[in-house]
Design a protein around this motif. Structure first.
Motif, PDB file in Angstrom:
ATOM      1  N   ARG A  79       0.848  -1.190   0.000  1.00 34.81           N
ATOM      2  CA  ARG A  79       0.000   0.000   0.000  1.00 34.81           C
ATOM      3  C   ARG A  79       0.885   1.242   0.000  1.00 34.81           C
ATOM      4  NH1 ARG A  79      -3.350  -1.306   5.307  1.00 34.81           N
ATOM      5  NH2 ARG A  79      -1.332  -2.265   5.816  1.00 34.81           N
ATOM      6  N   THR A  80       0.427   2.286  -0.643  1.00 31.37           N
ATOM      7  CA  THR A  80       1.208   3.517  -0.724  1.00 31.37           C
ATOM      8  C   THR A  80       0.362   4.704  -0.278  1.00 31.37           C
ATOM      9  OG1 THR A  80       0.589   3.995  -3.030  1.00 31.37           O
ATOM     10  CG2 THR A  80       2.521   2.588  -2.673  1.00 31.37           C
ATOM     11  N   GLY A  81       1.075   5.756   0.130  1.00 31.40           N
ATOM     12  CA  GLY A  81       0.392   6.990   0.516  1.00 31.40           C
ATOM     13  C   GLY A  81      -0.542   6.821   1.688  1.00 31.40           C
ATOM     14  N   CYS A  82      -0.129   6.056   2.692  1.00 32.27           N
ATOM     15  CA  CYS A  82      -1.012   5.759   3.822  1.00 32.27           C
ATOM     16  C   CYS A  82      -0.841   6.773   4.955  1.00 32.27           C
ATOM     17  CB  CYS A  82      -0.731   4.359   4.360  1.00 32.27           C
ATOM     18  SG  CYS A  82      -0.970   3.020   3.168  1.00 32.27           S
ATOM     19  N   ASN A  83      -1.906   6.947   5.694  1.00 32.16           N
ATOM     20  CA  ASN A  83      -1.899   7.808   6.871  1.00 32.16           C
ATOM     21  C   ASN A  83      -2.866   7.219   7.892  1.00 32.16           C
ATOM     22  OD1 ASN A  83      -1.582   9.851   8.683  1.00 32.16           O
ATOM     23  ND2 ASN A  83      -2.606  11.425   7.460  1.00 32.16           N
ATOM     24  N   THR A  89      -6.606   3.511  12.291  1.00 31.02           N
ATOM     25  CA  THR A  89      -7.639   3.907  11.339  1.00 31.02           C
ATOM     26  C   THR A  89      -7.095   4.984  10.419  1.00 31.02           C
ATOM     27  OG1 THR A  89      -9.393   3.442  12.940  1.00 31.02           O
ATOM     28  CG2 THR A  89      -9.961   4.860  11.087  1.00 31.02           C
ATOM     29  N   GLY A  90      -7.401   4.893   9.144  1.00 29.30           N
ATOM     30  CA  GLY A  90      -6.914   5.870   8.179  1.00 29.30           C
ATOM     31  C   GLY A  90      -7.232   5.427   6.775  1.00 29.30           C
ATOM     32  N   GLY A  99      -9.679   1.002   5.074  1.00 29.76           N
ATOM     33  CA  GLY A  99      -9.372   2.116   5.949  1.00 29.76           C
ATOM     34  C   GLY A  99      -8.749   1.738   7.275  1.00 29.76           C
ATOM     35  N   VAL A 100      -8.065   0.582   7.320  1.00 30.43           N
ATOM     36  CA  VAL A 100      -7.416   0.151   8.556  1.00 30.43           C
ATOM     37  C   VAL A 100      -5.980  -0.281   8.265  1.00 30.43           C
ATOM     38  CG1 VAL A 100      -9.532  -0.550   9.731  1.00 30.43           C
ATOM     39  CG2 VAL A 100      -8.326  -2.204   8.289  1.00 30.43           C
ATOM     40  N   LEU A 101      -5.119  -0.164   9.287  1.00 27.38           N
ATOM     41  CA  LEU A 101      -3.730  -0.582   9.144  1.00 27.38           C
ATOM     42  C   LEU A 101      -3.619  -2.090   9.009  1.00 27.38           C
ATOM     43  CD1 LEU A 101      -0.637  -0.128   9.325  1.00 27.38           C
ATOM     44  CD2 LEU A 101      -0.885  -0.153  11.825  1.00 27.38           C
TER      45      LEU A 101
END
Length: 245
Positions: A79-83, A89-90, A99-101
């Motif tokens: 995955r890329t560009g994660c926050n 949660t993100g 939407g989860v790590l």
């Protein structure tokens, strides 16, 4: 030999860290050669989060190892560009898994995948491949280490985002961050190998799958690309590289 379920992998990882199963389990080494952090997502074949609790951050230049039990099957993607916040949660720009790590489902296409089925014992064949059937977001490679048999390298070293046709592009802030499959872009039987095109005889390579295949000859380019894309090896460990060179 007992069949390990996905939920038993956490115990196996603990034993591996103590050196108890270091010589009896297949070992996956994940390494990040990208110039940015990648958040690997992992999914066991029965849908239960597994290696790395389903997802984690892997900074540039970092690597991590996981023991993998006999008969394990599943997929790994980047995955890329994660926050993510402190609760995990993100969201991610590409490959997001709800939407989860810690993923409990697959990565949202387009996403490059590595798929494995580990054999019941070291004398039988493992099966593995790198698949672009769900599109491409990041370079990905698999190298067998110490096994016997064909043990081919599988992967996509080329940067398909840089050569993605306009009709397949996924952009973020003006940059191409992923390249859709033709099935995702057009949703027709000839591109998705469905309906009247649901067999190898009726679903042939298209201009789009051939573009993927030309750039990445050892990766799956469409659903029936088995002959040149499914790899086998026996008794091997595996090096999985994001952004291989």
């Amino acid at each position: 030999m007992a069949i390990h379920t996905c939920s038993s992998v956490s115990l196996l990882i603990m034993l591996f860290s103590l050196g108890i199963v270091a010589t009896t389990a297949t070992v996956f080494t994940l390494e990040n050669h990208c110039s940015y952090t990648v958040w690997p997502g992992t999914l066991c074949g029965n849908g239960v989060a597994t290696l790395g609790d389903g997802g984690f951050a892997l900074p540039t230049g970092a690597s991590v190892q996981f023991p993998v039990p006999a008969t394990w099957s599943g997929r790994i993607w980047g995955r890329t560009g994660c926050n993510f916040d402190a609760s995990g949660t993100g969201k991610c720009t590409t490959g997001d898994c709800g939407g989860v790590l810690k993923c409990t489902g697959g990565g949202a296409p387009p996403v490059s995948l590595v798929e494995f089925t580990i054999a019941n014992n070291p004398n039988e064949k493992d099966f593995y491949d790198v698949s672009l059937v769900d599109g491409y977001n990041i370079g990905l490679g698999v190298k067998a280490v110490g096994g016997k048999g064909d043990c081919q390298y599988a992967g996509c070293v080329a940067d398909l985002n840089g050569n993605c046709p306009a009709e397949l592009q996924v952009t973020d802030s003006g940059s191409v961050v992923a390249c859709k499959s033709a099935c995702a872009a057009f949703n027709t039987p000839e591109f998705c190998c469905t309906g009247d095109h649901a067999t190898p005889d009726t679903c042939s390579p298209t201009q789009y799958s051939q573009l993927f295949k030309h750039a990445c000859p050892t990766a799956y380019s469409y659903a029936y690309d088995d002959a040149s894309s499914t790899c086998t090896c026996s008794g091997s460990d595996y090096l999985i590289t994001f952004c291989p060179s």
